[in-house]
Design a protein around this motif. Structure first.
Motif, mmCIF file in Angstrom:
data_model
loop_
_atom_site.group_PDB
_atom_site.id
_atom_site.type_symbol
_atom_site.label_atom_id
_atom_site.label_comp_id
_atom_site.label_asym_id
_atom_site.label_seq_id
_atom_site.Cartn_x
_atom_site.Cartn_y
_atom_site.Cartn_z
ATOM 1 N N PHE A 1 0.385 -1.204 -0.506
ATOM 2 C CA PHE A 1 -0.324 0.052 0.475
ATOM 3 C C PHE A 1 1.138 1.157 0.120
ATOM 4 C CE2 PHE A 1 -1.472 -3.091 2.275
ATOM 5 C CZ PHE A 1 -3.270 -3.507 1.339
ATOM 6 N N LYS A 2 0.588 2.457 -0.164
ATOM 7 C CA LYS A 2 0.630 3.524 -0.802
ATOM 8 C C LYS A 2 0.028 4.352 0.018
ATOM 9 C CE LYS A 2 4.978 2.058 -3.186
ATOM 10 N NZ LYS A 2 6.087 1.994 -2.957
ATOM 11 N N ARG A 3 0.790 5.924 0.783
ATOM 12 C CA ARG A 3 -0.240 6.983 1.363
ATOM 13 C C ARG A 3 0.468 8.221 0.744
ATOM 14 N NH1 ARG A 3 0.558 9.321 7.437
ATOM 15 N NH2 ARG A 3 0.607 11.973 6.603
ATOM 16 N N ILE A 4 -0.794 8.771 -0.386
ATOM 17 C CA ILE A 4 -0.483 10.271 -0.907
ATOM 18 C C ILE A 4 -1.035 10.881 0.319
ATOM 19 C CG2 ILE A 4 -1.327 11.027 -3.280
ATOM 20 C CD1 ILE A 4 -1.721 7.943 -4.013
ATOM 21 N N ASP A 5 0.215 11.978 -0.051
ATOM 22 C CA ASP A 5 -0.170 12.880 0.799
ATOM 23 C C ASP A 5 -0.772 14.153 -0.331
ATOM 24 O OD1 ASP A 5 -0.699 12.440 3.729
ATOM 25 O OD2 ASP A 5 1.631 11.785 3.709
ATOM 26 N N ALA A 6 -1.411 14.724 -0.552
ATOM 27 C CA ALA A 6 -1.636 15.862 -1.644
ATOM 28 C C ALA A 6 -1.896 17.579 -0.930
ATOM 29 C CB ALA A 6 -2.901 15.457 -2.804
ATOM 30 N N TYR A 7 -1.255 18.319 -1.211
ATOM 31 C CA TYR A 7 -1.073 19.595 -1.045
ATOM 32 C C TYR A 7 -1.628 20.291 -1.832
ATOM 33 C CZ TYR A 7 1.627 18.616 3.151
ATOM 34 O OH TYR A 7 2.125 17.499 4.438
ATOM 35 N N ILE B 1 -5.130 22.647 1.696
ATOM 36 C CA ILE B 1 -5.737 21.733 2.535
ATOM 37 C C ILE B 1 -4.726 19.986 2.609
ATOM 38 C CG2 ILE B 1 -7.732 19.341 1.942
ATOM 39 C CD1 ILE B 1 -8.989 21.923 3.168
ATOM 40 N N GLN B 2 -4.779 19.150 3.299
ATOM 41 C CA GLN B 2 -3.635 18.376 3.259
ATOM 42 C C GLN B 2 -4.862 16.887 2.953
ATOM 43 O OE1 GLN B 2 -1.389 17.439 6.235
ATOM 44 N NE2 GLN B 2 -0.652 15.133 5.712
ATOM 45 N N LEU B 3 -4.718 15.991 1.542
ATOM 46 C CA LEU B 3 -5.293 15.341 1.291
ATOM 47 C C LEU B 3 -4.633 13.779 1.472
ATOM 48 C CD1 LEU B 3 -7.935 14.138 -0.145
ATOM 49 C CD2 LEU B 3 -6.881 14.658 -1.935
ATOM 50 N N THR B 4 -5.096 13.047 2.324
ATOM 51 C CA THR B 4 -3.990 11.939 2.787
ATOM 52 C C THR B 4 -5.544 10.867 2.043
ATOM 53 O OG1 THR B 4 -3.298 13.062 4.407
ATOM 54 C CG2 THR B 4 -3.685 10.261 4.324
ATOM 55 N N ILE B 5 -4.150 9.455 1.023
ATOM 56 C CA ILE B 5 -5.480 8.962 0.720
ATOM 57 C C ILE B 5 -4.715 7.419 0.531
ATOM 58 C CG2 ILE B 5 -6.880 7.574 -1.469
ATOM 59 C CD1 ILE B 5 -6.590 10.277 -2.531
ATOM 60 N N PRO C 1 -7.361 25.087 -1.318
ATOM 61 C CA PRO C 1 -8.928 24.977 -0.474
ATOM 62 C C PRO C 1 -9.829 24.734 -1.504
ATOM 63 C CG PRO C 1 -7.977 26.434 0.506
ATOM 64 C CD PRO C 1 -6.191 26.084 -0.831
ATOM 65 N N GLU C 2 -10.215 25.100 -2.796
ATOM 66 C CA GLU C 2 -10.851 25.461 -3.816
ATOM 67 C C GLU C 2 -10.897 24.514 -4.622
ATOM 68 O OE1 GLU C 2 -8.653 28.148 -2.867
ATOM 69 O OE2 GLU C 2 -7.878 29.389 -5.006
ATOM 70 N N LYS C 3 -9.904 23.709 -4.836
ATOM 71 C CA LYS C 3 -10.161 22.379 -5.635
ATOM 72 C C LYS C 3 -10.415 21.178 -4.843
ATOM 73 C CE LYS C 3 -8.509 24.268 -9.282
ATOM 74 N NZ LYS C 3 -9.019 24.802 -10.777
ATOM 75 N N THR C 4 -10.898 21.390 -3.477
ATOM 76 C CA THR C 4 -10.824 19.918 -2.696
ATOM 77 C C THR C 4 -12.418 19.718 -3.479
ATOM 78 O OG1 THR C 4 -9.902 21.428 -0.693
ATOM 79 C CG2 THR C 4 -10.993 19.673 -0.663
ATOM 80 N N HIS C 5 -13.914 20.226 -3.613
ATOM 81 C CA HIS C 5 -14.486 19.738 -4.309
ATOM 82 C C HIS C 5 -14.402 18.928 -5.014
ATOM 83 C CE1 HIS C 5 -18.897 19.434 -4.489
ATOM 84 N NE2 HIS C 5 -18.570 19.643 -6.474
ATOM 85 N N ALA C 6 -13.481 19.451 -6.751
ATOM 86 C CA ALA C 6 -13.039 18.749 -8.015
ATOM 87 C C ALA C 6 -11.990 17.599 -8.116
ATOM 88 C CB ALA C 6 -12.153 19.928 -8.552
ATOM 89 N N VAL C 7 -11.367 17.685 -6.832
ATOM 90 C CA VAL C 7 -10.026 16.872 -7.240
ATOM 91 C C VAL C 7 -11.257 15.367 -5.958
ATOM 92 C CG1 VAL C 7 -8.591 16.002 -5.105
ATOM 93 C CG2 VAL C 7 -8.356 17.933 -6.317
ATOM 94 N N LYS C 8 -12.576 15.662 -4.812
ATOM 95 C CA LYS C 8 -12.776 14.637 -4.294
ATOM 96 C C LYS C 8 -13.037 13.672 -5.595
ATOM 97 C CE LYS C 8 -15.929 15.917 -1.298
ATOM 98 N NZ LYS C 8 -16.641 17.038 -0.074
ATOM 99 N N GLY D 1 -12.355 6.471 -0.187
ATOM 100 C CA GLY D 1 -11.849 6.390 1.248
ATOM 101 C C GLY D 1 -10.540 7.074 1.392
ATOM 102 N N MET D 2 -10.686 8.727 2.361
ATOM 103 C CA MET D 2 -9.739 9.715 2.030
ATOM 104 C C MET D 2 -9.609 10.597 3.695
ATOM 105 S SD MET D 2 -11.235 11.470 -1.207
ATOM 106 C CE MET D 2 -10.994 10.096 -2.085
ATOM 107 N N SER D 3 -8.557 10.923 3.818
ATOM 108 C CA SER D 3 -8.859 12.260 5.119
ATOM 109 C C SER D 3 -7.994 14.076 4.372
ATOM 110 C CB SER D 3 -7.863 12.170 5.543
ATOM 111 O OG SER D 3 -8.601 10.554 6.656
ATOM 112 N N PHE D 4 -9.355 14.295 5.208
ATOM 113 C CA PHE D 4 -9.261 16.397 4.614
ATOM 114 C C PHE D 4 -8.166 16.784 5.885
ATOM 115 C CE2 PHE D 4 -11.494 14.345 1.481
ATOM 116 C CZ PHE D 4 -11.956 14.642 0.761
ATOM 117 N N THR D 5 -7.228 17.756 5.575
ATOM 118 C CA THR D 5 -6.530 18.579 7.170
ATOM 119 C C THR D 5 -6.531 19.586 6.799
ATOM 120 O OG1 THR D 5 -5.889 15.927 7.505
ATOM 121 C CG2 THR D 5 -4.313 18.514 8.664
ATOM 122 N N GLU D 6 -6.905 20.219 7.548
ATOM 123 C CA GLU D 6 -6.641 22.486 6.854
ATOM 124 C C GLU D 6 -4.902 21.739 7.767
ATOM 125 O OE1 GLU D 6 -9.420 24.229 8.070
ATOM 126 O OE2 GLU D 6 -11.487 23.611 7.474
#
Ligand SMILES: Nc1ncnc2c1ncn2[C@@H]1O[C@H](COP(=O)(O)OP(=O)(O)OP(=O)(O)O)[C@@H](O)[C@H]1O
Ligand SMILES: [Mg+2]
Length: 125
Positions: free
Chosen positions: A2-8, A60-64, A11-18, A28-33
């Protein structure tokens, strides 16, 4: 594996990425401000008393965590949906993950990472 992807990302792109990830069956993913800056050290603004640096930019730090064979697709989807072409679009880090445990069931590894209708489930059909 497995790999962990942390994308910074912006914030305004969060909806499009999700949305892009969900469409592909990556659920499955986590969002952190977070606040931070990249190699430019922030961005310069001009105020009444002259220019000043904002070096704590909101991101936004997106961790998947995904199976290793899904990393390239996941990264491409993030890159395409988070980009504006300007500096500050963000960075993506990829690191190894040893194992995964789903708390409810105690499943480990690939079993814990499979969801009905997800990217791997769709490939099998
Ligand atoms: N090396 C790093 N380690 C941890 N976080 C980082 C790192 N680089 C960037 N970040 C995070 O990513 C956010 C966006 O960074 P940014 O897009 O400015 O990166 P960059 O490498 O300067 O790219 P660009 O030249 O496109 O601006 C930062 O605000 C910070 O939160
Ligand atoms: Mg930068």
């Amino acid at each position: 594996m497995f790999k962990r992807i942390d994308a910074y990302i912006r914030p305004e792109k969060t909806h499009a990425v999700k949305g892009a990830l969900q469409n592909a069956g990556i659920y499955g993913m986590s969002f952190t401000e977070v606040k931070g800056h990249g190699r430019q050290g922030g961005t310069k603004l001009v105020g009444r008393s002259g220019p000043y640096m904002i070096d704590m930019l909101e991101r936004i730090q997106l961790t998947i965590v995904v199976s290793a064979h899904n990393v390239d697709e996941t990264v491409t989807l993030i890159q395409e949906s988070a980009a504006t072409g300007e500096t500050g679009d963000g960075v993506i880090f990829i690191s190894p993950v040893e194992d995964v445990v789903r708390i409810r069931t105690g499943e480990r590894g690939a079993k814990a990472m499979t969801y009905s209708g997800d990217i791997d489930d769709r490939r099998q059909k």
